[in-house]
Scaffold this active site. Structure first.
Site, PDB file in Angstrom:
ATOM      1  CG  HIS A 156      98.575  43.604 -44.078  1.00  0.00           C
ATOM      2  ND1 HIS A 156      97.986  42.580 -43.604  1.00  0.00           N
ATOM      3  CD2 HIS A 156      97.637  44.406 -44.987  1.00  0.00           C
ATOM      4  CE1 HIS A 156      96.678  42.509 -44.085  1.00  0.00           C
ATOM      5  NE2 HIS A 156      96.621  43.487 -45.007  1.00  0.00           N
ATOM      6  CD  GLU A 157      97.468  47.655 -46.724  1.00  0.00           C
ATOM      7  OE1 GLU A 157      97.260  47.233 -47.833  1.00  0.00           O
ATOM      8  OE2 GLU A 157      96.652  47.348 -45.691  1.00  0.00           O
ATOM      9  CG  HIS A 164      97.236  43.180 -49.528  1.00  0.00           C
ATOM     10  ND1 HIS A 164      96.493  41.874 -49.755  1.00  0.00           N
ATOM     11  CD2 HIS A 164      96.688  43.649 -48.446  1.00  0.00           C
ATOM     12  CE1 HIS A 164      95.715  41.722 -48.707  1.00  0.00           C
ATOM     13  NE2 HIS A 164      95.661  42.724 -47.874  1.00  0.00           N
TER      14      HIS A 164
END
Length: 290
Positions: A133-134, A137
């Site tokens: 997820h990170e 980003h």
């Protein structure tokens, strides 16, 4: 996508400049407004180049290497390679509230930060989902505008706090000649935190859905990311984060702050239940059922 992020970051910097000039004019007229303009130019420069260090310092985050955190570092390195990204630096936050965020101005200068609490409650599959997820980003270049917004929101609230007390004590020293500074202080105290939270709200919540999808596909484990989100949400409700700065709430995978403060009047994340439901649909597309 890169151009859009640059434009949005420029808009945020322009908003900060206008707010600081307005506060300066309110308390000191045109001369102070000009001084605040110069200060905002300096602050914008510092924010762009050093906002990641500012944010990490708010949480006493410590950069670690592959010898200090071998499993975590290996996960970040392997998933970054899978995502076609340079390996970001890795930081650990000394907090028992489980959470994570990414920061930096671009993929070559990125940092993935996780709390000790996150490492304690997640298994490896769940941790891979969160790291994925990170990394999404970072790949989508959300980190620049997110980090700049956090630094700016924090600065606005801090400057408003200082201005309020300076105006109040200054007003008393002038025998309350017209009460203008006191009224100005009240306006700043009310409006500045709202402006800071609106800056946070400008970071589209849809970015979290995209990062969830990216994390699920990079790790190949949407069910594990869904499980991680549920664990983090439950843990944050039980043990919300006390340290740090609410101006960074939008940067975390789940908002770590709770309560009825101004920071929570503007939602920074989609509901966790909605995110899990989307991950369930993504899992079905991948032939995974949970």
């Amino acid at each position: 996508m890169g151009l859009v992020m640059w434009l949005r970051t420029g808009v945020l910097m322009a908003i900060l400049t206008g707010l600081l000039m307005g506060i300066g004019y309110l308390f000191g007229g045109p001369n102070v407004a000009f001084i605040m303009f110069l200060f905002s130019m300096f602050f914008n420069f510092i924010t762009y180049w050093y906002s990641d260090r500012i944010v990490l310092s708010w949480y006493n985050a410590r950069i670690v290497d592959e010898y200090e955190a071998p499993e975590l570092y290996a996960i970040v390195r392997d998933l970054a390679q899978r995502a076609g990204l340079p390996t970001p630096r890795v930081a650990i936050i000394p907090s028992e509230t489980p959470n994570a965020f990414a920061t930096g101005r671009d993929p070559k200068h990125a940092v993935v930060a996780v709390t000790q609490g996150l490492l304690r409650i997640l298994n490896r599959d769940e941790l891979e989902g969160v790291i994925g997820h990170e990394l999404t980003h970072i790949k989508n270049r959300d980190i620049l505008i997110g980090t700049v917004a956090a630094a700016m929101a924090g600065a606005i609230m801090q400057l408003a706090y200082w201005a309020r007390w300076i105006a109040i004590f200054g007003g008393f020293n002038r025998d309350r000649d017209d009460g203008g500074d006191i009224i100005g202080a009240i306006l700043v105290a009310i409006l500045a935190p709202i402006a800071a939270m609106l800056i946070q709200a400008a970071i589209s919540r849809s970015r979290e859905f995209l990062a969830d999808e990216g994390g699920a596909r990079i790790s190949g484990k949407p069910h594990a990311l869904a499980s991680a989100l549920m664990k983090i949400e439950q843990a944050v409700n039980y043990r919300p984060m006390r340290e740090g700065n609410p101006a960074t709430a939008h940067m975390f995978i789940v908002n770590p702050f709770r309560g009825m403060s101004i920071a929570n009047l503007f939602s920074t994340h989609p509901p966790t239940e909605a995110r899990i439901e989307r991950l369930r649909k993504i899992a079905e597309e991948m032939g995974i059922y949970f």
